[in-house]
Design a protein around this motif. Sequence first.
Motif, short mmCIF file in Angstrom:
data_model
loop_
_atom_site.label_atom_id
_atom_site.label_comp_id
_atom_site.label_asym_id
_atom_site.label_seq_id
_atom_site.Cartn_x
_atom_site.Cartn_y
_atom_site.Cartn_z
N TYR A 115 0.82 -1.21 0.00
CA TYR A 115 0.00 0.00 0.00
C TYR A 115 0.85 1.26 0.00
O TYR A 115 0.51 2.25 -0.64
CB TYR A 115 -0.94 0.00 1.21
N SER A 118 1.91 1.91 -3.52
CA SER A 118 0.92 1.55 -4.54
C SER A 118 0.68 2.66 -5.56
O SER A 118 0.30 2.39 -6.70
CB SER A 118 -0.40 1.16 -3.88
N TYR A 268 -6.86 -4.84 -2.84
CA TYR A 268 -6.83 -3.49 -3.39
C TYR A 268 -8.22 -3.00 -3.81
O TYR A 268 -8.37 -1.89 -4.27
CB TYR A 268 -5.89 -3.44 -4.59
N ALA A 271 -9.51 0.27 -2.17
CA ALA A 271 -8.86 1.47 -2.70
C ALA A 271 -9.42 1.83 -4.07
O ALA A 271 -9.70 2.99 -4.36
CB ALA A 271 -7.35 1.27 -2.79
N ILE A 287 -5.55 4.13 1.38
CA ILE A 287 -4.14 3.78 1.52
C ILE A 287 -3.64 4.12 2.93
O ILE A 287 -2.96 3.31 3.57
CB ILE A 287 -3.29 4.51 0.46
N ALA A 290 -5.08 1.63 5.37
CA ALA A 290 -4.41 0.33 5.26
C ALA A 290 -3.03 0.37 5.90
O ALA A 290 -2.61 -0.58 6.56
CB ALA A 290 -4.30 -0.08 3.79
#
Length: 442
Positions: A115, A118, A268, A271, A287, A290
Amino acid sequence: MTQHRKRHKNLGLAELVAIALGGMVGGGIFTILGVSVSMIGNLTPVAIIIGGLIASLAAYSYVKLGLYYRDEGATYSFFKRTYPQSHFSASIIGWFIIFGYISTLSLYAYTFSSYAISSTDFANNIWIRKSIAIGVISVFTFINIWSVNGMGKIEDAMVYTKLVLLTIISFALIQHGTTDFKTFMENMAVDIENSSILSILIVSSITFVAYEGFQLVINAVNEMTNPQKNIPRAIYLAISLAVIIYVVISIGALFAIPKNDIIKYKEYALAAGAGEALGTLGTNLVILGAILATSSAISGTVFGSSRQMAVIAKDGYFPNWLSIRKSNIPQNAIIGMAIMSAILILIGGLELILEFGSITFLLVSLLMAIANYKIRDKTESSKALTLLAIIGLGIGGSLILYYELTSKWEQMMAIILLYLVLSLGSWIYAKKNKLKDTDDIK
């Protein structure tokens, strides 16, 4: 009862709930969401609630044994002291539970790094991802060695901030999602017709890994205030809060994200869904949530499991240097956990390690319920509730094994091999202890 040296009591109810939630609300909810939706669709919140009930059954024996023994060795010590004549059973429980914690610690760190990068150009660079994962473990290793009180306050801040963020994100997804409540319930009715009770129960058993972490409260028994009240309060409150946050997250995801995308993107998906519904701000909030979730999970797992490892090492079932403490902090065990987690991250195969962890914690929880039943008069436990826990955990364990064998049999074979390796290591140390006891008698 074993008398413990007087220690500073730095951890109150808020810190203990934070430790438990830190261990629970980590990478688990992001991982199980895709699996659950692929199997039972809109019934995912129902399975999550049943999973919470299974966790509560497991918690009952942990609370009773924790109040009776007051031992920071928790799972390991409870079994060893209930069955004092068996070196091998004590050793193998210790090895399984510690390597279960190491596996989840590795997963949390890897999820954190995934994350964290990412939205950067390095998102697909596996070695940068692994380097960041090892780096974040190093940071929380230092924090846990530095100060128990400091760790508790940092854990408070991370856990309660992440809960607020995840709740806000979930309600925002529900509000701005393309699905309304009527459509959601209609889809749930369709899923009820298409799903079997067996599939719902299998998913409920799989979700048990998302509740792993409440046991970490007991590891802090020597650093907490008023254990008699705070152990049960912290554990049951943490599980209840975890159920609520998981249900809200799953409903938010199902309201805003197409099922195919949840299944495709898995951890994911939240997100991606936030990005569609709330734009860049939503993605960034997910994000951040997380990162906080995995950070607190790393910190709580390092704190609790290192204390358990130190107790096991002191009893001779791990190398003795892991038992050494400084200012009552098991610094060598903390460092040892960090090193072994880093090795797992470098080796890879974290999905395999995660499955090993979920099976291990369900199995160990069943053994705790059996131990509690054996001394139920001493722990003042309800016979009916303890038997219900044994039955429920036994069914849950059988279902997850059935799922593994029917859908991922190669992975199941690898897990069995891993169990055999750990069993060999535990047998070697159990034999050493047995020989030592024989020499002492002579």
